[in-house]
Motif scaffolding. Structure first.
Motif, PDB file in Angstrom:
ATOM      1  N   TYR A  53      17.420  42.818  69.707  1.00  0.00           N
ATOM      2  CA  TYR A  53      16.962  42.353  70.763  1.00  0.00           C
ATOM      3  C   TYR A  53      18.222  42.837  71.871  1.00  0.00           C
ATOM      4  CZ  TYR A  53      15.622  39.701  74.735  1.00  0.00           C
ATOM      5  OH  TYR A  53      15.355  39.062  75.831  1.00  0.00           O
ATOM      6  N   LYS A  75      13.164  43.710  72.179  1.00  0.00           N
ATOM      7  CA  LYS A  75      13.243  44.199  70.757  1.00  0.00           C
ATOM      8  C   LYS A  75      13.088  45.548  70.768  1.00  0.00           C
ATOM      9  CE  LYS A  75      12.056  41.242  67.731  1.00  0.00           C
ATOM     10  NZ  LYS A  75      11.220  40.593  66.550  1.00  0.00           N
ATOM     11  N   THR A 100      19.864  28.424  62.797  1.00  0.00           N
ATOM     12  CA  THR A 100      18.849  28.813  63.972  1.00  0.00           C
ATOM     13  C   THR A 100      19.013  30.109  64.337  1.00  0.00           C
ATOM     14  OG1 THR A 100      20.474  28.013  65.621  1.00  0.00           O
ATOM     15  CG2 THR A 100      18.715  26.396  64.733  1.00  0.00           C
ATOM     16  N   HIS A 101      18.122  30.743  65.193  1.00  0.00           N
ATOM     17  CA  HIS A 101      18.313  31.940  65.525  1.00  0.00           C
ATOM     18  C   HIS A 101      19.582  32.351  66.518  1.00  0.00           C
ATOM     19  CE1 HIS A 101      17.094  36.100  67.666  1.00  0.00           C
ATOM     20  NE2 HIS A 101      16.607  36.316  66.265  1.00  0.00           N
ATOM     21  N   SER A 133      19.270  31.612  70.426  1.00  0.00           N
ATOM     22  CA  SER A 133      18.923  30.358  70.874  1.00  0.00           C
ATOM     23  C   SER A 133      20.111  29.493  71.027  1.00  0.00           C
ATOM     24  CB  SER A 133      17.937  29.595  69.708  1.00  0.00           C
ATOM     25  OG  SER A 133      16.713  30.166  69.473  1.00  0.00           O
ATOM     26  N   ALA A 183      13.410  40.522  56.559  1.00  0.00           N
ATOM     27  CA  ALA A 183      13.305  39.393  57.693  1.00  0.00           C
ATOM     28  C   ALA A 183      14.727  39.478  58.675  1.00  0.00           C
ATOM     29  CB  ALA A 183      13.468  38.001  57.143  1.00  0.00           C
ATOM     30  N   ASP A 200      15.044  42.282  61.129  1.00  0.00           N
ATOM     31  CA  ASP A 200      14.292  42.035  62.440  1.00  0.00           C
ATOM     32  C   ASP A 200      14.788  41.205  63.208  1.00  0.00           C
ATOM     33  OD1 ASP A 200      12.049  41.851  64.157  1.00  0.00           O
ATOM     34  OD2 ASP A 200      10.852  40.579  62.881  1.00  0.00           O
ATOM     35  N   ASP A 201      15.872  41.732  63.916  1.00  0.00           N
ATOM     36  CA  ASP A 201      16.756  40.934  64.859  1.00  0.00           C
ATOM     37  C   ASP A 201      17.347  39.782  64.314  1.00  0.00           C
ATOM     38  OD1 ASP A 201      17.783  40.932  67.483  1.00  0.00           O
ATOM     39  OD2 ASP A 201      16.323  39.284  68.013  1.00  0.00           O
ATOM     40  N   ASN A 245      16.119  37.482  61.652  1.00  0.00           N
ATOM     41  CA  ASN A 245      15.347  36.467  61.856  1.00  0.00           C
ATOM     42  C   ASN A 245      15.611  35.513  60.468  1.00  0.00           C
ATOM     43  OD1 ASN A 245      12.961  34.708  61.301  1.00  0.00           O
ATOM     44  ND2 ASN A 245      11.541  36.266  61.775  1.00  0.00           N
ATOM     45  N   SER A 300      15.191  32.239  60.227  1.00  0.00           N
ATOM     46  CA  SER A 300      14.445  31.124  60.076  1.00  0.00           C
ATOM     47  C   SER A 300      13.407  31.661  58.804  1.00  0.00           C
ATOM     48  CB  SER A 300      13.548  30.771  61.130  1.00  0.00           C
ATOM     49  OG  SER A 300      14.215  30.316  62.174  1.00  0.00           O
ATOM     50  N   THR A 301      12.986  32.769  58.916  1.00  0.00           N
ATOM     51  CA  THR A 301      12.067  33.343  57.898  1.00  0.00           C
ATOM     52  C   THR A 301      13.016  33.493  56.538  1.00  0.00           C
ATOM     53  OG1 THR A 301      10.546  34.702  59.357  1.00  0.00           O
ATOM     54  CG2 THR A 301      10.686  35.537  56.975  1.00  0.00           C
TER      55      THR A 301
END
Length: 466
Positions: A4, A11, A300-301, A304, A349, A352-353, A355, A357-358
């Motif tokens: 991102y 992104k 957390t991401h 955020s 995961a 992808d920036d 991720n 959480s995944t």
């Protein structure tokens, strides 16, 4: 990989300036005080990014600077009647120690501002020659923001006449209120560096631009670095001004991608020294294992805003405990480096920036499935090997589960008690060898009186804090 971009606010597919190589620059600390949770969050985010890039087979050069000349440093040195070096050396060493405690790998390059003054003066001179900077009658040098048609395109900000960008009082000799200092003339006897513009000190924004150009920029590329990162609070004015200086002094832009991590809030309030809630990392490390803090701050991401509170921190610890309890079940078995579907999914995961959480959901599922299989009679050797490989991969890419699983559960016990327990366990092991079971039982009871659990394994006896 996808990243991102903070400037384009979308992104994007990651395409490096040079195939297979990545240059990353992150703004480091100004070493006049202890590191706080905001420093920890940013350091962890970009530590994770370097791990993910390397897992994708990129050759990464990661630079994070040290600002060791600043008005705040000088002020503290005067207050404590110490030299600048005493202050900066102390807080730089503390920063390194605390970063190590939360599992942050050292950057490949860690330039200090004081060691790059010549590069800064060279950049200032280029900007003066290009009519993008001017020297005042007092010997200060300012960047002329009106000369840069692309100024504010990074932050997409509308300039307010009341904006004050400097770390010192604004000068009436500036052409425009938005102009910022690149060289500050100094008339007192604090600390100065010689320059063609007179004795003085560099501006904060200039330091990063000059160090990036010196240590990372390559000839013939469209940008000085692939990725420039830092906290969201640095987007304006710091990164805006860095980008302007580089753009106007060279034939390339500063970065292809801009990445910014979110703010850290303390119990719902933005972390701020003025509010008295700037939680120092050293204080958090007294209460929690560094790896627990790592797990929590990365849970957390990265984009955020992060709300730090003790309840969520305890929950994060329980999630990390699960990794260690599974690791303990497999303790002593040979390392295994075979790849697995789980590892492919984790990397996908995080690519992808980031991720996370995944990624954490995949880890929870893997742990649950592994424990269920291990609880079934006739445990599968293949499952053990794959699980050991998966745990090793988690260590490498996320930095979780890197400790001895028994020692992890010893956090909170003072060093004197640890030494006593080590001695008692050694005596008990000797008693067992000599088949002196009465003494062995007596020593076991004494060990348990310290509030610990004792576990006998084929690799030896271990204890953990209850």
């Amino acid at each position: 990989m996808k990243i991102y971009d903070s400037v384009q606010k979308t992104k994007l597919a990651f395409n490096p300036l040079q195939e297979g190589k990545v240059s990353l620059y992150v703004c480091g600390p100004t070493v006049y005080d202890d590191a706080h949770l905001g420093h920890a969050k940013s350091a962890l985010v970009f530590d994770l990014l370097t791990r993910v890039l390397r897992a994708n087979d990129y050759d990464v050069t990661y630079a994070r600077n040290i600002t060791d000349i600043d008005d705040k440093i000088i002020k503290k040195a005067i207050e404590q009647n110490k030299s600048i070096e005493e202050i900066t050396d102390f807080y730089t060493a503390s920063f390194h120690k605390e970063m190590e405690a939360i599992g942050v790998n050292k950057p490949d390059i860690e330039p200090k501002a004081t060691q790059n003054i010549e590069a800064m003066i060279e950049m200032i001179q280029k900007l003066i020659d290009n009519n993008h900077a001017y020297v005042t009658s007092e010997g200060d040098v300012y960047f002329d923001t009106a000369s840069d048609s692309e100024y504010l395109t990074l932050s997409k900000r509308i300039q307010d006449e009341e904006d004050k960008q400097e770390r010192v009082e604004s000068s009436g000799l500036k052409r425009n209120s938005a102009d910022f200092a690149m060289w500050k003339s100094v008339k007192d006897d604090t600390i100065t560096y010689p320059s063609p513009f007179g004795p003085g000190r560099p501006g904060w924004h200039l330091e990063c631009s000059a160090m990036i150009e010196k240590h990372l920029a390559q000839e013939g590329t469209s940008a000085a670095v692939d990725i420039h990162g830092g906290g969201a609070d640095l987007l304006f004015p710091h990164h805006e001004n860095e980008a302007a200086q580089t753009r106007c002094s060279s034939n390339h832009k500063l970065a292809n991608y801009w990445m910014h991590n979110g703010f850290v809030n303390i119990d719902g309030e933005k972390m701020s020294k003025s509010l008295g809630n700037s939680f120092f990392l050293k204080d958090a490390l007294k209460e929690y294992d560094g790896e627990v803090l790592r797990f929590y701050l990365l849970s957390t991401h990265y984009r955020s805003n992060f709300n730090f509170n003790s309840e969520d921190l305890s929950t994060a610890k329980k999630r990390l405990d699960k990794i260690y309890r599974l690791k303990k079940r497999l303790f002593g078995l040979a390392d295994n480096t075979e790849s697995s579907k789980f590892q492919v999914e984790i990397l996908a995961a995080l690519s992808d920036d980031m991720n996370v959480s995944t990624a954490l959901a995949l880890i929870e599922e893997m742990i649950s499935n592994a424990n269920e299989t291990l609880d079934t009679p006739g445990k599968h050797k293949l499952l053990k090997k794959e699980t050991i490989s998966n745990l090793k991969y988690i260590e490498t890419i996320l930095g979780f589960g890197v400790k001895n699983p028994f020692e992890y559960f010893q956090f909170g016990m003072d060093e004197d008690t640890k030494e006593k327990l080590t001695s008692l366990i050694a005596k008990r092991d000797e008693a067992k060898k000599e088949k002196n079971f009465e003494l062995s039982d007596t020593l076991r009871d004494e060990i348990l009186s310290f509030g610990v659990n004792l576990m006998d394994t084929p690799q030896g006896s271990f204890w953990e804090k209850v």
